[in-house]
Design a protein around this motif. Structure first.
Motif, PDB file in Angstrom:
ATOM      1  N   TYR A  51       0.328  -1.362  -0.199  1.00  0.00           N
ATOM      2  CA  TYR A  51      -0.052  -0.060  -0.294  1.00  0.00           C
ATOM      3  C   TYR A  51       1.019   1.221   0.002  1.00  0.00           C
ATOM      4  N   ALA A  52       0.766   1.772  -0.675  1.00  0.00           N
ATOM      5  CA  ALA A  52       1.045   3.546  -0.915  1.00  0.00           C
ATOM      6  C   ALA A  52       0.798   4.354   0.304  1.00  0.00           C
ATOM      7  N   ALA A  53       1.312   4.876   1.074  1.00  0.00           N
ATOM      8  CA  ALA A  53       0.791   5.978   2.495  1.00  0.00           C
ATOM      9  C   ALA A  53       1.516   6.746   1.776  1.00  0.00           C
ATOM     10  N   PRO A  54       0.103   8.404   2.647  1.00  0.00           N
ATOM     11  CA  PRO A  54       0.310   9.439   2.234  1.00  0.00           C
ATOM     12  C   PRO A  54       1.210  10.153   2.809  1.00  0.00           C
ATOM     13  N   PHE A  55       2.132  10.761   2.577  1.00  0.00           N
ATOM     14  CA  PHE A  55       3.482  11.928   3.113  1.00  0.00           C
ATOM     15  C   PHE A  55       3.804  13.490   2.984  1.00  0.00           C
ATOM     16  N   TYR A  56       3.768  13.807   3.871  1.00  0.00           N
ATOM     17  CA  TYR A  56       3.198  15.491   3.541  1.00  0.00           C
ATOM     18  C   TYR A  56       4.376  16.366   5.223  1.00  0.00           C
ATOM     19  N   ALA A  57       4.858  17.453   4.484  1.00  0.00           N
ATOM     20  CA  ALA A  57       6.283  18.221   5.572  1.00  0.00           C
ATOM     21  C   ALA A  57       6.549  19.363   4.563  1.00  0.00           C
ATOM     22  N   ASP A  58       5.719  20.614   5.361  1.00  0.00           N
ATOM     23  CA  ASP A  58       5.851  21.773   4.887  1.00  0.00           C
ATOM     24  C   ASP A  58       7.808  21.962   4.574  1.00  0.00           C
ATOM     25  N   TRP A  59       8.329  21.146   5.419  1.00  0.00           N
ATOM     26  CA  TRP A  59       9.857  20.676   5.457  1.00  0.00           C
ATOM     27  C   TRP A  59      10.626  20.088   4.870  1.00  0.00           C
ATOM     28  N   HIS A  60       9.561  19.361   4.106  1.00  0.00           N
ATOM     29  CA  HIS A  60       9.805  18.550   2.680  1.00  0.00           C
ATOM     30  C   HIS A  60       9.919  18.554   1.859  1.00  0.00           C
ATOM     31  N   PRO A  61      10.974  18.727   0.641  1.00  0.00           N
ATOM     32  CA  PRO A  61      10.962  19.009  -0.563  1.00  0.00           C
ATOM     33  C   PRO A  61      10.470  17.455  -1.333  1.00  0.00           C
TER      34      PRO A  61
END
Length: 159
Positions: A51-61
């Motif tokens: 399964y592909a999981a979501p990811f996001y962080a404003d510091w992560h390019p």
């Protein structure tokens, strides 16, 4: 599930176990290694799905939103699998496109969440190895609380 059965389910298994891998593969390099290891370890894991999981962080390019992170992880899974000489039979599913809106509300519908629910309801304990945001797993449990007694969640992450 009674306490004795629950404790037994947490003991180290003696042979290969039914497993799904929930991963934000495009986020950090450890996920590519974990994916390859899971695929090359049939003596330990029966890898039933990825399964592909979501990811996001404003510091992560690496992503501009949880959806973008999940889509990039899905593509990275496909890329890793294309580079392997080992045939891969485990299906790959896109996961949630956002994080949980609240602690008691699942994220949006996704193929990964639906597949996890279906697999958990099949006979035999299912090990859910989650090496990213636990959104897909939490959403499945919130949508189908009956599966909690049919899975062992092994989670490396935060949120």
């Amino acid at each position: 599930m009674d306490d004795i059965t629950r404790i037994r389910s947490l003991q180290s298994p003696s042979g290969p176990v039914r497993t799904v891998l929930d991963t934000d593969t495009a986020n950090e390099i450890d996920d590519q290694f974990a994916l390859v290891w899971a695929l090359l370890s049939p003596e330990r894991l029966i890898l039933e799905a990825i399964y592909a999981a979501p990811f996001y962080a404003d510091w992560h390019p690496g992503s501009i939103s949880p959806k973008d992170g999940m889509e990039k992880s899905y593509k990275e899974i496909l890329k890793v699998l294309s580079l392997m000489d080992t045939p891969v039979t485990a299906p790959i599913f896109k996961g949630s496109t956002d994080f949980l809106p609240d602690h008691d509300q699942p994220a949006d519908e996704s193929d990964a969440v639906q597949d996890l629910i279906e697999r958990a309801r099949q006979p035999g304990l299912l090990y859910v190895v989650c090496i990213g945001a636990i959104t897909n797993v939490a959403s499945a449990i919130l949508q189908a609380p009956d599966i909690i007694d049919e899975i062992v969640v092994v989670w490396l992450g935060s949120h």
